[in-house]
Design a protein around this motif. Structure first.
Motif, short mmCIF file in Angstrom:
data_model
loop_
_atom_site.label_atom_id
_atom_site.label_comp_id
_atom_site.label_asym_id
_atom_site.label_seq_id
_atom_site.Cartn_x
_atom_site.Cartn_y
_atom_site.Cartn_z
N LEU A 24 0.80 -1.23 0.00
CA LEU A 24 0.00 0.00 0.00
C LEU A 24 0.83 1.28 0.00
CD1 LEU A 24 -2.83 -1.02 2.49
CD2 LEU A 24 -3.14 -0.34 0.10
N TYR A 84 -5.78 6.39 -2.64
CA TYR A 84 -7.17 5.94 -2.64
C TYR A 84 -8.11 7.07 -2.25
CZ TYR A 84 -5.15 1.25 -2.71
OH TYR A 84 -4.44 0.13 -3.06
N LEU A 99 -5.80 2.31 5.86
CA LEU A 99 -5.04 2.52 4.63
C LEU A 99 -3.86 3.44 4.89
CD1 LEU A 99 -8.00 2.97 2.12
CD2 LEU A 99 -6.23 1.20 1.94
N ALA A 105 -8.79 -2.42 3.94
CA ALA A 105 -7.46 -2.07 3.45
C ALA A 105 -6.82 -3.25 2.73
CB ALA A 105 -6.58 -1.62 4.62
N SER A 150 -5.84 -3.58 -1.39
CA SER A 150 -4.39 -3.58 -1.57
C SER A 150 -3.92 -4.57 -2.62
CB SER A 150 -3.70 -3.92 -0.25
OG SER A 150 -3.76 -5.32 0.00
#
Length: 251
Positions: free
Chosen positions: A5, A10, A27, A226, A230
């Protein structure tokens, strides 16, 4: 486990509190940069400030036809790229089939359904291989929830749209996933528990029907979101994942 990530960007709508905020927080904690939205600029900016320098708060209404393109442009201008979106919106008005008004249905359709469809379509046109689109839906996708007739009507349709979109975008390497929260300990669920007049009794009954015998924590939902967004979940698409402590007993 490195989810990949770091430095990915995002958009998380409806992220000033509740499940949207919990997802944005996880995140950002794992190295992503996030655009967090809410209807009011003040609340969106406050949420972003709580998340730190890798978050930007932007006022946006999911029902606004121009919101999606504006948010994606903001992500690229501020963070230099756009890798995915988590579409979350506050729950529609509670009520029964006899009680909910046309206006309540119309408002919910514009925000919960059409707004989400529009956001996803716009994101799909802008994403490249490795991108991800996530929908925060509800356990009502599989089974109606008492007192939430509008949600029962709209969420399953969004799940169907998400599945269709996953088929269409798969050849481009873009994934589409849905999250189906059960009883997560948010303000929304507490308000629903209080509708009958005894929130504590409602919670006790709710927990008794969950194999883990407790409500979920927002962070538990956020970590699941998350992961699904990812690169660590790169071979998952078209899934509608219950996050409910085992409350759904079907396979």
């Amino acid at each position: 486990m490195d989810l990949g990530l770091k430095d990915r960007v995002y958009i998380v709508t409806g992220a000033t509190r509740g499940l949207g905020f919990a997802s944005a927080r996880e995140l950002a904690a794992d190295g992503a940069k996030v655009i967090v939205t809410g209807r009011e600029a003040e609340s969106a900016e406050a949420a972003a400030a709580e998340l730190g320098p890798n978050a930007l708060g932007v006022a946006a209404d999911n029902s606004d036809p121009a919101a999606a393109a504006r948010l994606i442009a903001t992500a690229r201008e501020h963070f230099g790229r756009f890798d995915g979106i988590l579409i979350s919106v506050g729950g529609p008005a509670p009520g029964s089939a006899a009680d909910n008004t046309d206006e309540q249905w119309r408002t919910a359709f514009e925000t919960v359904f059409l707004g989400a469809v529009r956001l996803a379509r716009t994101a799909a046109a802008e994403l490249s291989e490795g991108g991800a689109i996530g929908f925060v839906l509800s356990a009502s996708v599989h089974e109606p929830i008492g007192g939430l007739t509008i949600s029962n009507g709209l969420r399953p349709g969004l799940a169907g749209f998400a599945k269709s979109l996953a088929d269409e975008l798969g050849p481009r390497g873009i994934r589409v996933v849905g999250l189906l929260p059960g009883r997560i300990d948010t303000d929304r669920v507490r308000q629903l528990d209080a509708l009958g007049g005894d929130a504590e009794a409602a919670r006790t009954r709710g927990e008794a029907g969950i194999p883990l015998r407790r409500y979920g924590k927002p962070g538990e939902f956020g970590r699941t979101a998350a992961f699904l967004l990812s690169p660590g979940a790169s071979y998952l698409t078209g899934v509608m994942l219950p996050v409910d402590g085992g409350a759904r007993h079907g396979f």
